[in-house]
Design a protein around this motif. Sequence first.
Motif, PDB file in Angstrom:
ATOM      1  N   ASN A  35      48.109  -8.279 -48.251  1.00 39.64           N
ATOM      2  CA  ASN A  35      48.913  -8.820 -47.147  1.00 39.64           C
ATOM      3  C   ASN A  35      48.481  -8.227 -45.811  1.00 39.64           C
ATOM      4  O   ASN A  35      49.307  -7.819 -44.993  1.00 39.64           O
ATOM      5  N   LYS A  36      47.156  -8.187 -45.597  1.00 43.58           N
ATOM      6  CA  LYS A  36      46.643  -7.557 -44.381  1.00 43.58           C
ATOM      7  C   LYS A  36      47.171  -8.205 -43.112  1.00 43.58           C
ATOM      8  O   LYS A  36      47.436  -7.530 -42.118  1.00 43.58           O
ATOM      9  N   ASP A  37      47.320  -9.532 -43.106  1.00 38.49           N
ATOM     10  CA  ASP A  37      47.739 -10.246 -41.903  1.00 38.49           C
ATOM     11  C   ASP A  37      49.200 -10.670 -41.972  1.00 38.49           C
ATOM     12  O   ASP A  37      49.657 -11.475 -41.144  1.00 38.49           O
ATOM     13  N   ASN A  38      49.944 -10.165 -42.943  1.00 36.81           N
ATOM     14  CA  ASN A  38      51.336 -10.575 -43.122  1.00 36.81           C
ATOM     15  C   ASN A  38      52.287  -9.406 -42.924  1.00 36.81           C
ATOM     16  O   ASN A  38      51.909  -8.237 -43.087  1.00 36.81           O
ATOM     17  N   GLU A  39      53.511  -9.721 -42.613  1.00 40.04           N
ATOM     18  CA  GLU A  39      54.567  -8.717 -42.537  1.00 40.04           C
ATOM     19  C   GLU A  39      54.967  -8.332 -43.958  1.00 40.04           C
ATOM     20  O   GLU A  39      55.142  -9.198 -44.817  1.00 40.04           O
ATOM     21  N   VAL A  40      55.083  -7.024 -44.216  1.00 38.29           N
ATOM     22  CA  VAL A  40      55.401  -6.534 -45.558  1.00 38.29           C
ATOM     23  C   VAL A  40      56.765  -5.858 -45.533  1.00 38.29           C
ATOM     24  O   VAL A  40      57.031  -5.012 -44.682  1.00 38.29           O
ATOM     25  N   HIS A  41      57.622  -6.256 -46.491  1.00 37.76           N
ATOM     26  CA  HIS A  41      58.955  -5.668 -46.615  1.00 37.76           C
ATOM     27  C   HIS A  41      58.986  -4.770 -47.842  1.00 37.76           C
ATOM     28  O   HIS A  41      58.575  -5.177 -48.937  1.00 37.76           O
ATOM     29  N   VAL A  42      59.489  -3.541 -47.666  1.00 37.32           N
ATOM     30  CA  VAL A  42      59.472  -2.535 -48.721  1.00 37.32           C
ATOM     31  C   VAL A  42      60.887  -2.029 -48.972  1.00 37.32           C
ATOM     32  O   VAL A  42      61.594  -1.644 -48.032  1.00 37.32           O
ATOM     33  N   LEU A  43      61.298  -2.024 -50.237  1.00 41.97           N
ATOM     34  CA  LEU A  43      62.593  -1.465 -50.630  1.00 41.97           C
ATOM     35  C   LEU A  43      62.355  -0.081 -51.219  1.00 41.97           C
ATOM     36  O   LEU A  43      61.548   0.081 -52.147  1.00 41.97           O
ATOM     37  N   ILE A  44      63.052   0.950 -50.698  1.00 47.47           N
ATOM     38  CA  ILE A  44      62.891   2.322 -51.181  1.00 47.47           C
ATOM     39  C   ILE A  44      64.218   2.830 -51.718  1.00 47.47           C
ATOM     40  O   ILE A  44      65.258   2.696 -51.063  1.00 47.47           O
ATOM     41  N   ASP A  45      64.167   3.427 -52.897  1.00 47.21           N
ATOM     42  CA  ASP A  45      65.351   3.992 -53.543  1.00 47.21           C
ATOM     43  C   ASP A  45      64.870   5.157 -54.395  1.00 47.21           C
ATOM     44  O   ASP A  45      64.519   4.982 -55.553  1.00 47.21           O
ATOM     45  N   SER A  46      64.815   6.368 -53.823  1.00 51.43           N
ATOM     46  CA  SER A  46      64.168   7.483 -54.528  1.00 51.43           C
ATOM     47  C   SER A  46      64.700   8.821 -54.032  1.00 51.43           C
ATOM     48  O   SER A  46      64.952   9.004 -52.841  1.00 51.43           O
ATOM     49  N   LEU A  47      64.812   9.758 -54.974  1.00 47.24           N
ATOM     50  CA  LEU A  47      65.217  11.120 -54.628  1.00 47.24           C
ATOM     51  C   LEU A  47      64.032  12.012 -54.283  1.00 47.24           C
ATOM     52  O   LEU A  47      64.181  13.212 -54.109  1.00 47.24           O
ATOM     53  N   GLY A  48      62.821  11.435 -54.196  1.00 43.36           N
ATOM     54  CA  GLY A  48      61.671  12.213 -53.736  1.00 43.36           C
ATOM     55  C   GLY A  48      60.670  12.489 -54.833  1.00 43.36           C
ATOM     56  O   GLY A  48      60.684  11.875 -55.895  1.00 43.36           O
ATOM     57  N   GLY A  49      59.769  13.428 -54.551  1.00 39.31           N
ATOM     58  CA  GLY A  49      58.698  13.751 -55.490  1.00 39.31           C
ATOM     59  C   GLY A  49      57.561  14.484 -54.810  1.00 39.31           C
ATOM     60  O   GLY A  49      57.776  15.452 -54.073  1.00 39.31           O
ATOM     61  N   ARG A  50      56.345  13.998 -54.975  1.00 39.30           N
ATOM     62  CA  ARG A  50      55.147  14.672 -54.488  1.00 39.30           C
ATOM     63  C   ARG A  50      54.918  14.379 -53.004  1.00 39.30           C
ATOM     64  O   ARG A  50      54.863  13.223 -52.590  1.00 39.30           O
ATOM     65  N   HIS A  64      48.467  -0.280 -41.766  1.00 40.41           N
ATOM     66  CA  HIS A  64      48.778  -1.700 -41.853  1.00 40.41           C
ATOM     67  C   HIS A  64      49.438  -2.171 -40.572  1.00 40.41           C
ATOM     68  O   HIS A  64      49.089  -3.231 -40.031  1.00 40.41           O
ATOM     69  N   GLY A  65      50.406  -1.400 -40.078  1.00 41.54           N
ATOM     70  CA  GLY A  65      51.010  -1.669 -38.777  1.00 41.54           C
ATOM     71  C   GLY A  65      52.138  -2.674 -38.752  1.00 41.54           C
ATOM     72  O   GLY A  65      52.777  -2.857 -37.706  1.00 41.54           O
ATOM     73  N   ASN A  66      52.419  -3.339 -39.864  1.00 44.68           N
ATOM     74  CA  ASN A  66      53.483  -4.358 -39.861  1.00 44.68           C
ATOM     75  C   ASN A  66      54.304  -4.241 -41.137  1.00 44.68           C
ATOM     76  O   ASN A  66      54.433  -5.194 -41.911  1.00 44.68           O
ATOM     77  N   VAL A  67      54.865  -3.037 -41.342  1.00 47.06           N
ATOM     78  CA  VAL A  67      55.641  -2.750 -42.545  1.00 47.06           C
ATOM     79  C   VAL A  67      57.088  -2.469 -42.151  1.00 47.06           C
ATOM     80  O   VAL A  67      57.359  -1.703 -41.223  1.00 47.06           O
ATOM     81  N   ALA A  86      56.353   3.274 -41.277  1.00 48.16           N
ATOM     82  CA  ALA A  86      56.789   1.885 -41.129  1.00 48.16           C
ATOM     83  C   ALA A  86      57.059   1.541 -39.667  1.00 48.16           C
ATOM     84  O   ALA A  86      57.417   2.400 -38.856  1.00 48.16           O
ATOM     85  N   LYS A  87      56.911   0.261 -39.338  1.00 48.29           N
ATOM     86  CA  LYS A  87      57.216  -0.208 -37.986  1.00 48.29           C
ATOM     87  C   LYS A  87      58.714  -0.230 -37.734  1.00 48.29           C
ATOM     88  O   LYS A  87      59.186   0.104 -36.644  1.00 48.29           O
ATOM     89  N   HIS A  88      59.483  -0.643 -38.737  1.00 47.09           N
ATOM     90  CA  HIS A  88      60.932  -0.772 -38.596  1.00 47.09           C
ATOM     91  C   HIS A  88      61.584  -0.292 -39.881  1.00 47.09           C
ATOM     92  O   HIS A  88      61.141  -0.622 -40.976  1.00 47.09           O
ATOM     93  N   ILE A  89      62.659   0.526 -39.757  1.00 43.66           N
ATOM     94  CA  ILE A  89      63.352   1.085 -40.912  1.00 43.66           C
ATOM     95  C   ILE A  89      64.827   0.713 -40.839  1.00 43.66           C
ATOM     96  O   ILE A  89      65.490   0.973 -39.826  1.00 43.66           O
ATOM     97  N   THR A  90      65.332   0.113 -41.913  1.00 43.79           N
ATOM     98  CA  THR A  90      66.759  -0.201 -42.006  1.00 43.79           C
ATOM     99  C   THR A  90      67.333   0.535 -43.208  1.00 43.79           C
ATOM    100  O   THR A  90      66.601   1.025 -44.086  1.00 43.79           O
TER     101      THR A  90
END
Length: 371
Positions: A35-50, A64-67, A86-90
């Motif tokens: 998705n180099k030229d697309n906006e990418v949406h990421v869902l995060i749900d984690s207590l952490g790690g490495r 990437h610049g558009n996450v 990320a560009k924007h975090i909700t």
Amino acid sequence: MAAKNTNTNYQLHLKGFVGGYDFDADYVDYILNKNKDNEVHVLIDSLGGRSDTALSIFSAFKRHGNVNVHFVGMNASAATIASLGAKHITMDSSAMYLVHKCSIGFFEWGQLNSDGLQALIDNIEHQKADLDKLDANIAQMYATRCKKEPTALLDLMKAGGWLTAKEALAWGFVDELTDYEDEAAPVLTDAMANAMASAGIPIPNMPMMDAPEKSAIARFFNSLASIFTNSQTQKLQNSQTSTPMKKIFTSICAILACEHLLSNDGKVTLEDGQLEKVETAITTDKQTISQLQAQVQTLTSEKQQLEADKQALTTANAQLTAEVNTLKQKPGDTTAHVVSSQAQQQHQDKSEAEQYFETRNSAKALFDMIP
């Protein structure tokens, strides 16, 4: 007032242990490259790690610049670091957020003398210096995102307390809060609280429940409790349908002339043609190994023969040297003796007739010399 979030079309679901199956840097790169030229949406749900995986994902998001990242549930440590690119975090208004200083596992058991104790102290001091550098680096990353001084973020990391969604927004970790009408606030079981405490994660000030429920968040907590209780840092099972993960097996991919293989639920499927290529490569390698082993045996035999020849020559040389030294110590024969011996030998070798005629000729020659 939190805004309604109607976007559920996430290209990436990063859940569980950062660095595990469900939160993998290689798979993040794989999706972002698709998705180099697309906006990418990421869902995060984690207590952490490495932290190393988190830093790698942070860099991937940044390049990437558009996450866009969205936090749900309880998020801590490395999971928050990964989001900073990320560009924007909700964040869900019911979710929670934790930053804290980095840590490493430490265990020492046994008896040490003063030298051993000093070596242990030196090693601990070295590890502490490395952790201080890592904390300073991460505090600077948080500060850049929050537009605050790094010292303020380092103090917050030292405190290590959970932040509500509103507090995370006030600090600047997230840009916007969202809300779902059917999303209940996360709650803790006693088992989950004990597991978090044993893992060194602060227990948040939030509602507790006496018995496990069948909600998604409850299943998530129970899964974490099982993992941390057993002192394992395994991957956390994703309650949703698993997504194919890009796995790079360097040798196999070289044989198949591909960049990566897709793994589903820890399994990689190969076609018959691909298996034939792998089989051919293995057979060829075995033949090459056999040939090399034969050559090694031949060279070994030749080497042993050369060693034997060398030893024989060394022995012969020693014998000749001894003989020469013996001859040098003996006295030499006189020249006259040698000549006389030779003449006598020649005389003895002649027949009686030859000796008679030789004597006669000598006498005649003497008679001819008389005047």
